[in-house]
Design an enzyme around this catalytic site. Structure first.
Site, PDB file in Angstrom:
ATOM      1  N   GLU A 283       0.822  -1.215   0.000  1.00 50.98           N
ATOM      2  CA  GLU A 283       0.000   0.000   0.000  1.00 50.98           C
ATOM      3  C   GLU A 283       0.855   1.263   0.000  1.00 50.98           C
ATOM      4  OE1 GLU A 283      -4.277  -0.663   1.733  1.00 50.98           O
ATOM      5  OE2 GLU A 283      -3.246   0.701   3.070  1.00 50.98           O
ATOM      6  N   HIS A 304       6.571 -26.743  -1.769  1.00 46.52           N
ATOM      7  CA  HIS A 304       5.817 -27.779  -2.484  1.00 46.52           C
ATOM      8  C   HIS A 304       4.650 -27.188  -3.268  1.00 46.52           C
ATOM      9  CE1 HIS A 304       8.058 -31.060  -0.498  1.00 46.52           C
ATOM     10  NE2 HIS A 304       8.273 -30.080   0.368  1.00 46.52           N
ATOM     11  N   LYS A 418     -14.143   0.946  -3.602  1.00 51.67           N
ATOM     12  CA  LYS A 418     -15.168   1.391  -2.647  1.00 51.67           C
ATOM     13  C   LYS A 418     -16.272   2.142  -3.381  1.00 51.67           C
ATOM     14  CE  LYS A 418     -12.156   2.057   1.345  1.00 51.67           C
ATOM     15  NZ  LYS A 418     -11.517   3.081   2.160  1.00 51.67           N
TER      16      LYS A 418
HETATM   17  O1  PA5 Z   1      -3.056   1.509   5.960  1.00 54.06           O
HETATM   18  C1  PA5 Z   1      -4.148   2.031   5.804  1.00 54.06           C
HETATM   19  O2  PA5 Z   1      -4.331   3.246   5.972  1.00 54.06           O
HETATM   20  C2  PA5 Z   1      -5.361   1.192   5.431  1.00 54.06           C
HETATM   21  O3  PA5 Z   1      -5.012  -0.131   5.210  1.00 54.06           O
HETATM   22  C3  PA5 Z   1      -6.396   1.260   6.532  1.00 54.06           C
HETATM   23  O4  PA5 Z   1      -5.853   0.781   7.726  1.00 54.06           O
HETATM   24  C4  PA5 Z   1      -7.645   0.444   6.169  1.00 54.06           C
HETATM   25  O5  PA5 Z   1      -8.141   0.827   4.929  1.00 54.06           O
HETATM   26  C5  PA5 Z   1      -8.728   0.624   7.221  1.00 54.06           C
HETATM   27  O6  PA5 Z   1      -9.074   1.973   7.340  1.00 54.06           O
HETATM   28  P1  PA5 Z   1      -9.823   2.535   8.611  1.00 54.06           P
HETATM   29  O7  PA5 Z   1      -8.940   2.355   9.783  1.00 54.06           O
HETATM   30  O8  PA5 Z   1     -10.095   3.962   8.305  1.00 54.06           O
HETATM   31  O9  PA5 Z   1     -11.098   1.724   8.746  1.00 54.06           O
END
Ligand code: PA5
Length: 428
Positions: A283, A304, A418
């Protein structure tokens, strides 16, 4: 505390690492002087120094431990992976099956939308005392929001509305979001997630620390490990800094055409640490048409399934092995007089030694097959080393993303699915 080792397999030379020094210094300064892209999300950098709220976290955890057999952590992405990584690394493999437990079992929800999973969870919760810890920085993420609505109803049916409120902890933004509104209205116990800390960099805040403390682990030692690692990483401005080495190595190989980083462990307990690492790097770096694709595998299991590809498939990957020097438990391989399975030749080795030999044999084979390898070695799995490992990867990830010239701290691409989902569900 953390040792980084390389096997370049002719793909990358020591010289390349030296030429990276300038690039790493630049990235390092962007983190330390807070003048890079996303500089309003650097709160994670000094978290190991902020230990003043540990007592409150421990007190809340103590109460949850006294009253519950199960804590359900509701969250997705960075809101649950850190806690799960630490808890699973430290728990025994079959913790949930132990008849008598010293600590509540931590279960997870809101990290998937499976109806069967939720039905199974509700079934388990019917006969156990439980509490909820709902974690969402934005307070609006769909998966945890749905899970919270369902599980809150189950909690209220079991304990009554008033008592249920005392079994909910919400960890969210201090003022924004639906979850904050619900928490304020109903008087849930809350912890704030500060503005300058993003989800995947939040493991050393109550987001990670509260569930870890409920599971019975030492959050002070975790923070101490992170603090010691921080000292090393922020002060060493040279190529002997292990985070510089790791970040530089990744970028050199990426620029030489390697597109996939395989993160390997040889311990099932580290599977969620691998997934935490995968989210952190995936990310943070995968944007603007750039970034290594992070994959995690567990050996020898995956030898494996994926071993063939790694040995002889497309030469587009390198490996990072998280190697643990010492194990915590011991099992003997029994002597068998008849030796019909022919295994008596192994008797001079422990199972852990055999696992290490598998690591060495694989390493040799993969390097010969053109897969460069880096090894990150830690002494053993305990709170302190885990704290160091978590901070190490956070710092290295920020360095690596800055060297790649991407903002490590945003995730604009996550919005696309989303928005489609909201359209399909008729929300917008
Ligand atoms: O690293 C990040 O910012 C994301 O992976 C969030 O943790 C994830 O999308 C969850 O978001 P939130 O904590 O707003 O529900």
């Amino acid at each position: 505390m953390i040792k980084v080792d390389f096997d370049f397999a002719g793909v990358c030379l020591n010289q390349d690492l030296q030429t990276c020094e300038k690039e790493m210094l630049l990235a390092h300064e962007l983190i330390m002087n807070a003048n890079g892209e996303g500089n309003d999300f650097l709160g994670w950098r000094d978290l190991p120094l902020q230990i003043e709220n540990l007592l409150e976290i421990k007190n809340v955890a103590k109460k949850i431990r006294e009253d519950n057999e199960i804590l359900v952590v509701i969250g997705i992405g960075g809101s649950y992976l850190g806690a799960r990584a630490v808890i699973e690394a430290l728990s025994g493999a079959f913790e949930s099956l132990k008849p008598k437990k010293e600590s509540p079992l931590v279960l997870y929800a809101g990290e998937n939308l499976s109806e069967d999973y939720m039905a199974d969870l509700l079934g388990i919760l019917q006969t156990r005392d439980f509490s909820l810890c709902v974690i969402s920085k934005s307070g609006t993420t769909t998966e945890p929001a749905i899970a919270f609505r369902i599980l809150k109803k189950a909690l209220e049916e079991k304990y009554g509305k008033d008592k249920a409120k005392n079994r909910i902890v919400a960890i969210t933004d201090k003022s924004k979001g639906v979850l904050r509104g619900l928490a304020n209205e109903n008087g849930y116990k809350t912890f704030d997630i500060k503005d300058d800390i993003g989800g995947r960099f939040s493991v050393l805040t109550p987001v990670g620390l509260l569930p870890v403390a409920v599971a019975g682990y030492d959050i002070e030692a975790l923070m101490q490990g992170a603090r010691e690692m921080r000292e090393v990483l922020i002060n060493d401005k040279s190529m002997s800094n292990p985070a510089w080495q790791y970040a530089a190595f990744r970028n050199i190989l990426y620029n030489k055409g390697k597109k996939i980083e395989v993160f390997l462990t040889y311990l099932p307990a580290l599977q969620y640490l691998s997934r935490w690492w995968q989210q952190l790097f995936g990310e943070s770096e995968g944007k603007n048409g750039k970034g290594l694709f992070p994959v995690c595998l567990l050996n020898t299991t995956d030898l494996h399934s994926m071993g063939q590809y790694i040995q002889e498939g497309e030469r587009i990957m390198f490996e990072t092995v998280l190697q643990v020097k010492n194990n915590n438990k011991k099992v003997d391989i029994p002597y068998d007089q008849e030796n019909k399975d022919g295994l008596n030749y192994l008797l001079s080795h422990s199972l852990n030694q055999i696992n290490k030999i598998a690591l060495k044999a694989t390493q040799q084979a993969h390097i010969e097959g053109g897969v460069p390898q880096m090894r990150i070695e830690v002494e053993k799995i305990e709170e302190k080393t885990l704290g160091a490992v978590l901070y190490f990867f956070e710092f290295a990830c920020a360095l690596s993303a800055y060297a790649l010239k991407v903002n490590p701290f945003n995730q604009p691409g996550v919005e696309a699915y989303k928005n489609n989902m909201f359209k399909l569900l008729g929300k917008i």
